[in-house]
Motif scaffolding. Structure first.
Motif, PDB file in Angstrom:
ATOM      1  N   ARG A  28      27.997  50.121  38.596  1.00 34.57           N
ATOM      2  CA  ARG A  28      28.129  49.601  39.962  1.00 34.57           C
ATOM      3  C   ARG A  28      27.673  48.143  40.024  1.00 34.57           C
ATOM      4  NH1 ARG A  28      31.297  51.749  43.423  1.00 34.57           N
ATOM      5  NH2 ARG A  28      30.211  53.736  43.642  1.00 34.57           N
ATOM      6  N   VAL A  29      26.585  47.826  39.335  1.00 30.20           N
ATOM      7  CA  VAL A  29      26.133  46.427  39.290  1.00 30.20           C
ATOM      8  C   VAL A  29      27.227  45.548  38.694  1.00 30.20           C
ATOM      9  CG1 VAL A  29      24.481  44.838  38.200  1.00 30.20           C
ATOM     10  CG2 VAL A  29      23.665  46.982  39.213  1.00 30.20           C
ATOM     11  N   CYS A  30      27.883  46.048  37.667  1.00 33.93           N
ATOM     12  CA  CYS A  30      28.974  45.303  37.039  1.00 33.93           C
ATOM     13  C   CYS A  30      30.107  45.055  38.026  1.00 33.93           C
ATOM     14  CB  CYS A  30      29.474  46.060  35.808  1.00 33.93           C
ATOM     15  SG  CYS A  30      30.741  45.161  34.891  1.00 33.93           S
ATOM     16  N   HIS A  31      30.467  46.053  38.807  1.00 36.39           N
ATOM     17  CA  HIS A  31      31.562  45.870  39.757  1.00 36.39           C
ATOM     18  C   HIS A  31      31.210  44.870  40.845  1.00 36.39           C
ATOM     19  CE1 HIS A  31      33.151  49.964  38.281  1.00 36.39           C
ATOM     20  NE2 HIS A  31      33.690  48.965  37.616  1.00 36.39           N
ATOM     21  N   VAL A  32      29.962  44.907  41.310  1.00 36.98           N
ATOM     22  CA  VAL A  32      29.523  43.907  42.287  1.00 36.98           C
ATOM     23  C   VAL A  32      29.581  42.516  41.664  1.00 36.98           C
ATOM     24  CG1 VAL A  32      27.544  43.059  43.607  1.00 36.98           C
ATOM     25  CG2 VAL A  32      28.073  45.508  43.598  1.00 36.98           C
ATOM     26  N   ALA A  33      29.023  42.386  40.463  1.00 34.51           N
ATOM     27  CA  ALA A  33      28.961  41.078  39.800  1.00 34.51           C
ATOM     28  C   ALA A  33      30.361  40.516  39.550  1.00 34.51           C
ATOM     29  CB  ALA A  33      28.186  41.197  38.494  1.00 34.51           C
ATOM     30  N   LEU A  34      31.288  41.355  39.084  1.00 33.16           N
ATOM     31  CA  LEU A  34      32.643  40.865  38.791  1.00 33.16           C
ATOM     32  C   LEU A  34      33.406  40.528  40.062  1.00 33.16           C
ATOM     33  CD1 LEU A  34      33.812  43.037  35.770  1.00 33.16           C
ATOM     34  CD2 LEU A  34      32.821  40.734  35.776  1.00 33.16           C
ATOM     35  N   PHE A  35      33.182  41.282  41.128  1.00 33.61           N
ATOM     36  CA  PHE A  35      33.809  40.925  42.400  1.00 33.61           C
ATOM     37  C   PHE A  35      33.361  39.526  42.817  1.00 33.61           C
ATOM     38  CE2 PHE A  35      33.547  40.437  46.981  1.00 33.61           C
ATOM     39  CZ  PHE A  35      34.850  40.742  47.366  1.00 33.61           C
ATOM     40  N   LEU A  36      32.063  39.269  42.684  1.00 31.31           N
ATOM     41  CA  LEU A  36      31.547  37.953  43.053  1.00 31.31           C
ATOM     42  C   LEU A  36      32.115  36.860  42.152  1.00 31.31           C
ATOM     43  CD1 LEU A  36      27.819  38.882  43.779  1.00 31.31           C
ATOM     44  CD2 LEU A  36      29.662  38.505  45.435  1.00 31.31           C
ATOM     45  N   VAL A  37      32.117  37.095  40.853  1.00 32.95           N
ATOM     46  CA  VAL A  37      32.675  36.102  39.925  1.00 32.95           C
ATOM     47  C   VAL A  37      34.120  35.792  40.286  1.00 32.95           C
ATOM     48  CG1 VAL A  37      33.395  35.690  37.544  1.00 32.95           C
ATOM     49  CG2 VAL A  37      31.132  36.637  38.000  1.00 32.95           C
ATOM     50  N   ALA A  53      29.235  41.768  30.549  1.00 30.39           N
ATOM     51  CA  ALA A  53      28.380  42.363  29.518  1.00 30.39           C
ATOM     52  C   ALA A  53      26.929  42.445  29.979  1.00 30.39           C
ATOM     53  CB  ALA A  53      28.482  41.558  28.223  1.00 30.39           C
ATOM     54  N   ALA A  54      26.436  41.400  30.632  1.00 32.37           N
ATOM     55  CA  ALA A  54      25.043  41.395  31.091  1.00 32.37           C
ATOM     56  C   ALA A  54      24.813  42.451  32.166  1.00 32.37           C
ATOM     57  CB  ALA A  54      24.664  40.011  31.611  1.00 32.37           C
ATOM     58  N   ALA A  55      25.768  42.595  33.057  1.00 32.77           N
ATOM     59  CA  ALA A  55      25.620  43.606  34.107  1.00 32.77           C
ATOM     60  C   ALA A  55      25.625  45.017  33.513  1.00 32.77           C
ATOM     61  CB  ALA A  55      26.736  43.448  35.139  1.00 32.77           C
ATOM     62  N   LEU A  56      26.516  45.266  32.574  1.00 31.55           N
ATOM     63  CA  LEU A  56      26.582  46.595  31.958  1.00 31.55           C
ATOM     64  C   LEU A  56      25.339  46.918  31.140  1.00 31.55           C
ATOM     65  CD1 LEU A  56      30.305  46.728  30.768  1.00 31.55           C
ATOM     66  CD2 LEU A  56      29.264  48.098  32.602  1.00 31.55           C
ATOM     67  N   ALA A 116      23.366  40.824  41.835  1.00 31.36           N
ATOM     68  CA  ALA A 116      24.135  42.073  41.866  1.00 31.36           C
ATOM     69  C   ALA A 116      23.221  43.282  41.675  1.00 31.36           C
ATOM     70  CB  ALA A 116      25.223  42.049  40.792  1.00 31.36           C
ATOM     71  N   ASP A 117      22.252  43.156  40.766  1.00 35.20           N
ATOM     72  CA  ASP A 117      21.301  44.250  40.558  1.00 35.20           C
ATOM     73  C   ASP A 117      20.493  44.531  41.822  1.00 35.20           C
ATOM     74  OD1 ASP A 117      19.793  46.173  38.956  1.00 35.20           O
ATOM     75  OD2 ASP A 117      18.165  44.709  39.007  1.00 35.20           O
ATOM     76  N   LYS A 118      20.205  43.483  42.593  1.00 40.30           N
ATOM     77  CA  LYS A 118      19.412  43.664  43.810  1.00 40.30           C
ATOM     78  C   LYS A 118      20.236  44.211  44.972  1.00 40.30           C
ATOM     79  CE  LYS A 118      15.801  42.157  41.730  1.00 40.30           C
ATOM     80  NZ  LYS A 118      16.437  42.041  40.407  1.00 40.30           N
ATOM     81  N   ARG A 119      21.532  44.338  44.786  1.00 39.18           N
ATOM     82  CA  ARG A 119      22.377  44.920  45.830  1.00 39.18           C
ATOM     83  C   ARG A 119      22.757  46.374  45.544  1.00 39.18           C
ATOM     84  NH1 ARG A 119      25.158  42.070  49.611  1.00 39.18           N
ATOM     85  NH2 ARG A 119      25.389  44.204  50.413  1.00 39.18           N
ATOM     86  N   VAL A 120      22.290  46.905  44.419  1.00 44.51           N
ATOM     87  CA  VAL A 120      22.676  48.281  44.044  1.00 44.51           C
ATOM     88  C   VAL A 120      21.433  49.142  43.919  1.00 44.51           C
ATOM     89  CG1 VAL A 120      23.836  49.724  42.348  1.00 44.51           C
ATOM     90  CG2 VAL A 120      24.749  47.447  42.873  1.00 44.51           C
ATOM     91  N   HIS A 122      20.431  52.774  42.919  1.00 43.01           N
ATOM     92  CA  HIS A 122      21.047  53.862  42.144  1.00 43.01           C
ATOM     93  C   HIS A 122      22.509  53.482  41.902  1.00 43.01           C
ATOM     94  CE1 HIS A 122      17.260  55.751  42.701  1.00 43.01           C
ATOM     95  NE2 HIS A 122      17.434  55.964  43.990  1.00 43.01           N
ATOM     96  N   ASP A 123      23.468  54.162  42.568  1.00 43.36           N
ATOM     97  CA  ASP A 123      24.872  53.779  42.363  1.00 43.36           C
ATOM     98  C   ASP A 123      25.544  53.354  43.673  1.00 43.36           C
ATOM     99  OD1 ASP A 123      25.006  56.229  43.611  1.00 43.36           O
ATOM    100  OD2 ASP A 123      26.487  57.092  42.258  1.00 43.36           O
ATOM    101  N   ARG A 124      24.720  52.969  44.658  1.00 43.33           N
ATOM    102  CA  ARG A 124      25.258  52.587  45.969  1.00 43.33           C
ATOM    103  C   ARG A 124      24.963  51.121  46.269  1.00 43.33           C
ATOM    104  NH1 ARG A 124      22.366  54.555  49.714  1.00 43.33           N
ATOM    105  NH2 ARG A 124      20.729  55.388  48.372  1.00 43.33           N
ATOM    106  N   VAL A 125      25.937  50.458  46.877  1.00 43.13           N
ATOM    107  CA  VAL A 125      25.732  49.083  47.333  1.00 43.13           C
ATOM    108  C   VAL A 125      24.972  49.149  48.659  1.00 43.13           C
ATOM    109  CG1 VAL A 125      26.834  46.927  48.042  1.00 43.13           C
ATOM    110  CG2 VAL A 125      27.840  48.304  46.205  1.00 43.13           C
ATOM    111  N   VAL A 126      23.834  48.465  48.688  1.00 44.58           N
ATOM    112  CA  VAL A 126      22.989  48.463  49.886  1.00 44.58           C
ATOM    113  C   VAL A 126      22.596  47.031  50.222  1.00 44.58           C
ATOM    114  CG1 VAL A 126      22.083  50.794  49.418  1.00 44.58           C
ATOM    115  CG2 VAL A 126      20.856  48.779  48.534  1.00 44.58           C
ATOM    116  N   SER A 127      21.970  46.865  51.369  1.00 46.43           N
ATOM    117  CA  SER A 127      21.480  45.533  51.760  1.00 46.43           C
ATOM    118  C   SER A 127      20.268  45.152  50.915  1.00 46.43           C
ATOM    119  CB  SER A 127      21.087  45.547  53.239  1.00 46.43           C
ATOM    120  OG  SER A 127      19.931  46.375  53.416  1.00 46.43           O
TER     121      SER A 127
END
Length: 200
Positions: A28-37, A53-56, A116-120, A122-127
């Motif tokens: 999930r962190v990876c998906h947030v990070a790639l969306f931003l990139v 790679a870093a997010a994963l 991105a890590d601070k927005r996830v 567990h596996d949910r995107v949160v504030s």
């Protein structure tokens, strides 16, 4: 600079016997990070493969840290450096806390992964508020911990402002812009790869 492919990242995660819920968090962190990139690219020189790679791999040593009590950010940096990925390790080593918080106009790969890590949770995107409430409850033992976490929260909010000043959406809308099919497919591919690694 050597950067492991997504498939090789999955292999490393399996090799380290990453717990399923930690793997799901990393996806999930990876998906947030790639969306931003992908959406910041006209304004930045972010390295998509490096961020992926870093997010994963940011929690690559977290599973074993429950037994060893090691600092998983530090040991992940050392592990990836030993594997021939020092630049990747440098980013992963800062996923909990950045070495420096600055207000430079140019957003960096390390800031994107940390944010991105601070927005996830567990596996949910949160504030950020919800994520830092969780961090405070889990990791604040003494008053110094609380002061340090509050400072991290303030600095991360500054990063968030710099990110979303460049995007046509608000931080609260982020989760609704992520494609759930990509997340589901990556989890499926990851588990299939782990099963294959186990059989070999």
């Amino acid at each position: 600079m050597e950067i492991p492919s997504k498939e090789h990242c999955f292999h490393l995660m399996c090799e380290m016997a990453m717990m399923d819920h930690i793997a799901a968090h990393c996806m999930r962190v990876c998906h947030v990070a790639l969306f931003l990139v992908d959406n910041l690219r006209p304004h930045t020189n972010l390295n998509r493969d490096l961020v992926q790679a870093a997010a994963l791999l940011h929690d690559i040593t977290k599973t074993r840290s429950f037994d060893t009590q090691e600092n998983h950010a530090e040991t992940a940096e050392h592990l990836l450096g030993d594997l021939g990925y020092p630049e990747l390790g440098r980013i992963v080593g800062q996923h909990v806390q950045l070495d420096a918080y600055d207000a430079a106009d140019v957003l960096s790969d390390v800031e994107i992964v940390n944010y991105a890590d601070k927005r996830v949770l567990h596996d949910r995107v949160v504030s950020l508020d919800k994520r830092f409430d969780y961090i405070m409850g889990k990791y604040a033992v003494v008053s110094e911990d609380r002061k340090r976490i509050r400072l991290f929260a303030e600095k991360t909010a500054e990063v968030e402002k710099r990110v979303f000043d460049r995007l046509p959406l608000s931080p609260d809308a982020l989760g609704g812009h992520l494609d759930p099919a990509i997340y589901a497919q990556d989890l499926k591919d990851y588990h299939a790869g782990c099963d294959s690694d186990t059989r070999q």
